[in-house]
Design a protein around this motif. Structure first.
Motif, mmCIF file in Angstrom:
data_model
loop_
_atom_site.group_PDB
_atom_site.id
_atom_site.type_symbol
_atom_site.label_atom_id
_atom_site.label_comp_id
_atom_site.label_asym_id
_atom_site.label_seq_id
_atom_site.Cartn_x
_atom_site.Cartn_y
_atom_site.Cartn_z
ATOM 1 N N LEU A 107 0.859 -1.556 -0.106
ATOM 2 C CA LEU A 107 -0.107 0.187 -0.171
ATOM 3 C C LEU A 107 0.763 1.309 0.217
ATOM 4 O O LEU A 107 0.459 2.287 -1.335
ATOM 5 N N VAL A 108 2.186 1.001 1.219
ATOM 6 C CA VAL A 108 2.793 2.787 0.794
ATOM 7 C C VAL A 108 3.758 2.118 0.002
ATOM 8 O O VAL A 108 4.115 3.825 -0.971
ATOM 9 N N SER A 109 4.234 1.527 -0.741
ATOM 10 C CA SER A 109 4.737 1.753 -2.080
ATOM 11 C C SER A 109 4.023 2.060 -3.350
ATOM 12 O O SER A 109 4.399 2.462 -4.022
ATOM 13 N N GLN A 110 2.529 1.380 -2.952
ATOM 14 C CA GLN A 110 2.156 1.801 -4.609
ATOM 15 C C GLN A 110 1.989 3.578 -4.106
ATOM 16 O O GLN A 110 1.663 4.605 -5.482
ATOM 17 N N ALA A 111 1.416 3.786 -3.081
ATOM 18 C CA ALA A 111 0.736 5.259 -2.479
ATOM 19 C C ALA A 111 1.876 6.151 -3.099
ATOM 20 O O ALA A 111 1.490 7.097 -3.883
ATOM 21 N N VAL A 112 3.014 5.807 -3.347
ATOM 22 C CA VAL A 112 4.936 6.676 -3.898
ATOM 23 C C VAL A 112 4.609 7.132 -5.698
ATOM 24 O O VAL A 112 4.215 7.808 -5.513
ATOM 25 N N HIS A 113 4.249 5.548 -5.308
ATOM 26 C CA HIS A 113 4.685 5.039 -7.349
ATOM 27 C C HIS A 113 3.527 5.803 -7.853
ATOM 28 O O HIS A 113 3.305 6.593 -8.356
ATOM 29 N N ASP A 114 2.482 5.997 -7.506
ATOM 30 C CA ASP A 114 0.864 6.223 -8.034
ATOM 31 C C ASP A 114 1.258 8.127 -8.084
ATOM 32 O O ASP A 114 0.766 8.455 -9.330
ATOM 33 N N GLY A 115 2.058 8.453 -6.812
ATOM 34 C CA GLY A 115 2.383 10.047 -6.967
ATOM 35 C C GLY A 115 3.286 10.471 -7.868
ATOM 36 O O GLY A 115 3.386 11.706 -7.893
#
Length: 214
Positions: A65-73
């Motif tokens: 979840l945290v990695s996807q949020a950073v990547h998506d941002g």
């Protein structure tokens, strides 16, 4: 000690004293939706401050979840993962840059070397082990990087109480107690970490966590 970690200041031009933050967290999502929301929100806070993410790789649990949020941002993500855990059925797909390492010991050394600070989300044995190791490294004087505890819904209250008891009983100094920066929300935690100033004296500052041929 003051000049030892000047690399921490490299991120200041991007609106933060940190260029990269290492996040420790569970490979499970936990029972409460608040844990999952906090992981996603932490990723968004890092992106808003232009801080890149270093984490243990994979796409499962709070790590995903945290990695996807950073990547998506639009933030840069570095996933450090032992080769034995790279099969998709074990950890899922790592987003961003992948650094494959030989074992768990090298994983922690690489994550630490590429980070300017550390944050622990809720997690289990692995998260606690990683958290306590970087706290111990700070106490020894191996680094002066801030260590943050994201205490979502009081998840870490018992741990903090135990540490306070260790201070009372003379096993941890009062100054070393201040190594841990804690807050209930990502934005508050990162803000407190930005203001962190070490109060303890390292006992073995000549030590280094770096391994040969990183």
């Amino acid at each position: 000690m003051k000049g030892k970690n000047m690399e921490m200041g490299q991120g200041e031009v991007n609106g933060s004293r940190f260029k990269r933050v290492c996040v420790f967290c569970g490979s499970s999502q936990g029972k409460k939706s608040s844990y999952q929301a906090a992981a996603t929100e932490l990723g968004r806070v890092l992106v808003s401050r232009r801080i890149d993410l270093v984490y243990g790789g994979g796409s499962i649990g709070l790590m995903g979840l945290v990695s996807q949020a950073v990547h998506d941002g639009g933030g840069h993500v570095i996933g450090v993962i032992p080769r034995t855990l790279m099969p998709r059925e074990l950890t899922g797909v790592t987003v961003g840059e992948v650094k494959a390492v030989a074992d768990m010991h090298q994983r922690k050394a690489v994550m630490a070397k590429h980070s300017d600070a550390f944050i622990a989300l809720p997690g289990g044995y692995g998260t606690l082990e990683e958290l306590l190791e970087v706290i111990t490294w700070a106490q020894l004087g191996i680094h002066e990087k801030p260590v943050g505890l994201l205490n979502v819904d009081g998840y870490y209250n018992s741990l903090l109480s135990f540490i306070d008891e260790a201070v009372e009983e003379g096993f941890i100094s009062q100054n070393a107690r201040h190594i841990i920066v804690s807050a209930p929300t990502p934005s508050e935690l990162v803000m407190k970490m930005e203001e962190y100033v070490p109060q303890h004296e390292g006992v073995a500052s000549q030590l280094s966590w770096e391994i040969d041929q990183m």
